[in-house]
Design a protein around this motif. Structure first.
Motif, PDB file in Angstrom:
ATOM      1  N   ASP A  15      -3.419  -4.375   9.521  1.00  0.00           N
ATOM      2  CA  ASP A  15      -4.818  -4.030   9.268  1.00  0.00           C
ATOM      3  C   ASP A  15      -5.285  -3.084  10.370  1.00  0.00           C
ATOM      4  N   ASP A  16      -6.506  -2.587  10.244  1.00  0.00           N
ATOM      5  CA  ASP A  16      -6.983  -1.560  11.177  1.00  0.00           C
ATOM      6  C   ASP A  16      -7.012  -2.057  12.612  1.00  0.00           C
ATOM      7  N   THR A  45       2.398   0.509   6.451  1.00  0.00           N
ATOM      8  CA  THR A  45       1.041   0.822   6.917  1.00  0.00           C
ATOM      9  C   THR A  45       0.659   2.242   6.515  1.00  0.00           C
ATOM     10  N   SER A  63       0.014   2.257   2.766  1.00  0.00           N
ATOM     11  CA  SER A  63      -1.238   1.570   2.461  1.00  0.00           C
ATOM     12  C   SER A  63      -2.442   2.442   2.793  1.00  0.00           C
ATOM     13  N   ASN A  64      -2.401   3.116   3.949  1.00  0.00           N
ATOM     14  CA  ASN A  64      -3.547   3.932   4.360  1.00  0.00           C
ATOM     15  C   ASN A  64      -3.754   5.125   3.442  1.00  0.00           C
TER      16      ASN A  64
END
Length: 612
Positions: free
Chosen positions: A209-210, A401, A404-405
């Motif tokens: 996550d961020d 990641t 996903s982004n």
């Protein structure tokens, strides 16, 4: 003839070794006993206890699988670590099985790549070691009485199913005469109990996550901020072992955990820097682990003001190669951030210090091959330990990641995604992701899943499907289309919705978020009234036939009308009142059933008299 082919070829080349194996497989009429001097691989003979396959047959990170070691040890479920006795009949039988795996290609229906052969060899070797542990001196001594004990001893969990399959394969090999004194044709009725697992739980490492990504990048930047020191201390430690103490003291000022454990130097310096570079490349490009570990010297370069990686210095996965062909011919380079370029330059410098034992950059001290995938994951685990990250990462973590982004940016229009990827605008993020051959296919698949879920949700919101209803010209068209899917009883069944959603996706019609509660439902390559293929929130018009509004936009209009009735506009200037009326007029295009209420307010609210 096979031995003659072996003599005629310079078996250092991958193609020539492959030709030798193909010729050998064509001569598969041999049966045991095999001569000890018979050539079984381009580098080994039958009588040897280790058979070596050309490393060129294996992807990067899997080169250790090229060593088929008959005397290797295996852990058994009873806690013991055992190996087969040299010169035993079981060793001979294992060699006969290995020969069948490599050369008797018609026995098994599935295609066997070298890596698959190596994996199967390890499985069978462990099965024979377990048989020896229960007292068997030959495969013929495996019976229905002891077969279950052997399989339970060899492994646990789902791999037991594979072991049962291999027991049946060995029976078939014995029947055809490829194993001396092999497994007899018993009726092995072995019940394998597999515990039920929740298959809905995501498997493997998930995207960060961020907050986690921010923490990881903070530690990566710590290494890059001290890049010159890392390289200098590595050089000093390689030249003078006494420098290890001083390097440890220096590194502990950056990562205090170093002082708490006796790490080996300069290995730790090399591992931390390699992990940093690998994760930065993963964050930027998203290569698979085998592709990352295949990187060779010279893979980065400058062209004008921009930095690039040359894909000619990677051993690319077939899916990646396919993606390259899809983006304008054979494009062989990809733009990278300057930070990744800087890290890669340092990686090449450290590689030069270690001596060029291999052309692969991700290799260690006194190691002739690049890291295996397991070894690389161990290095990433050590990085997380030293930097005291509260989570663990693998190379797939960075890859997932990135995917996903980019998918978040394309499907949801989230500004957060472009911020964490350091791109100036959403179009840059989307365009970069879809031109990246390493992750292009995965981004497309993830976006398609997101679009499918979003489209299904939108269809289920229609009044015809039992939802609250949709507004806008696009919403009205969707309402009419879903209503036509209803059966005679007026019910729209889920199967009809699923079919309609797939039809929309096949036509490249997907809902794209424009603003809160407003979506654009049009063909992916068509322009709306905003004039753009990518919906523009600043120029999105309520009269556009592609605009769809959710029920919360109707609730907002009802709130505005109620506010006007209760006198909320009395303190506004004439200009502000006129602006409010014009705005509501525009919104009524999406919700025409509210026009009577609006007309009534214009005539009954004193503050609005004379405004129109």
């Amino acid at each position: 003839m096979t031995n003659l082919a072996f003599d005629n070829y310079s078996l250092l080349e991958e193609t020539e070794a492959s030709l030798w194996l193909a010729l050998s497989r064509a001569e598969n009429a041999l049966r045991p006993p095999y001569p000890l001097t018979m050539q079984v691989t381009p580098r080994s003979m039958f009588g040897q206890d280790r058979w070596f396959l050309p490393t060129a047959w294996f992807p990067a990170g899997s080169h250790p699988k090229a060593d088929l070691n008959f005397l290797a040890k295996a852990y058994l479920s009873n806690g013991q670590k055992r190996r087969l006795d040299p010169g035993s009949l079981l060793i001979q039988q294992l060699k006969e099985i290995a020969y069948s795996l490599l050369h008797i290609i018609h026995i098994f229906s599935d295609a066997r790549a070298p890596a698959t052969v190596a994996n199967s060899f390890v499985t069978v070797r462990k099965l024979l070691i377990a048989a020896a542990e229960v007292g068997c001196s030959s495969l013929s001594e495996i019976t229905p009485t002891n077969a279950k004990s052997i399989i339970e001893l060899a492994s646990g969990g789902r791999i037991r199913i594979e072991l049962v399959t291999w027991l049946e394969n060995l029976t078939e090999l014995t029947r055809r005469g490829y194993i001396t004194d092999g497994v007899q044709n018993y009726d092995f009725d072995i019940e394998i109990v597999i515990p039920n697992k929740d298959t809905s739980v995501p498997r493997g490492k998930q995207p960060l996550d961020d907050d986690e990504r921010s923490l990881l990048l903070t530690n990566l930047l710590k290494v890059m901020d001290h890049q010159d020191e890392f390289i200098c201390w590595t050089e000093d430690c390689l030249a003078t072992p006494s420098a290890n103490i001083h390097a440890r003291e220096w590194l502990s000022t950056i990562f205090p955990r170093v002082a708490e454990k006796d790490y080996r130097f300069p290995d730790l310096l090399i591992h931390l820097y390699q992990a940093t570079t690998g994760l930065l490349i993963g964050e930027s490009l998203g290569p698979r682990p085998s592709e990352l570990l295949s990187i060779e010297r010279g893979f980065i370069h400058h062209h004008g003001p921009n930095a690039f990686v040359s894909l000619d210095h990677f051993t690319l996965d077939s899916i990646t190669t396919k993606s390259i062909r899809k983006i304008g011919g054979m494009q062989r380079r990809l733009r990278i951030p300057e930070l990744v370029y800087k890290a890669a330059v340092g990686l090449e410098e450290i590689h030069s210090m270690l001596g060029r034992r291999t052309s692969r950059l991700f290799s260690g001290v006194s190691e002739e091959l690049e890291y295996s995938t397991n070894r690389w994951n161990w290095i990433l685990k050590r990085f997380c330990e030293v930097t005291e990250l509260p989570f663990r990462v693998t190379q797939y973590t960075a890859r997932k990641t990135l995917i996903s982004n980019v998918a978040r940016t394309i499907t949801n229009g989230l500004s957060a995604a472009q911020v964490v990827m350091d791109h100036e605008d959403r179009g840059t993020t989307a365009g970069y992701g879809l031109s990246n051959p390493f992750v292009r296919e995965e981004i497309y698949a993830e976006c398609l899943d997101a679009f499918r879920d979003g489209t299904r949700t939108l269809v289920e919101m229609t009044a015809a499907a039992g939802g609250p209803g949709l507004g806008g010209k696009g919403g009205a068209r969707l309402e009419a289309r879903v209503a036509s899917l209803a059966a005679r009883d007026g019910v729209v069944v889920p199967e009809a919705i699923e079919t309609y959603v797939e039809e929309l996706l096949q036509q490249d019609v997907v809902p794209i978020p424009v603003a809160r509660g407003i979506l654009c439902l049009k063909h992916a390559s068509a322009k709306g009234e905003c004039g753009n293929v990518v919906p523009d929130i600043g120029r999105c018009k309520h009269t556009c036939p592609a605009q769809v509004q959710k029920q919360n936009r109707r609730d907002l209009m009802l709130w505005e009308l109620e506010m006007a009735r209760s006198g909320g506009l009395e303190e506004l200037s004439q200009l502000q009142k006129a602006f409010w009326v014009n705005e509501i007029e525009g919104l009524l295009v999406a919700w025409p059933e509210l026009r009577p209420d609006f007309e009534a307010i214009l005539t009954t609210v004193p503050a609005l008299k004379g405004i129109r």
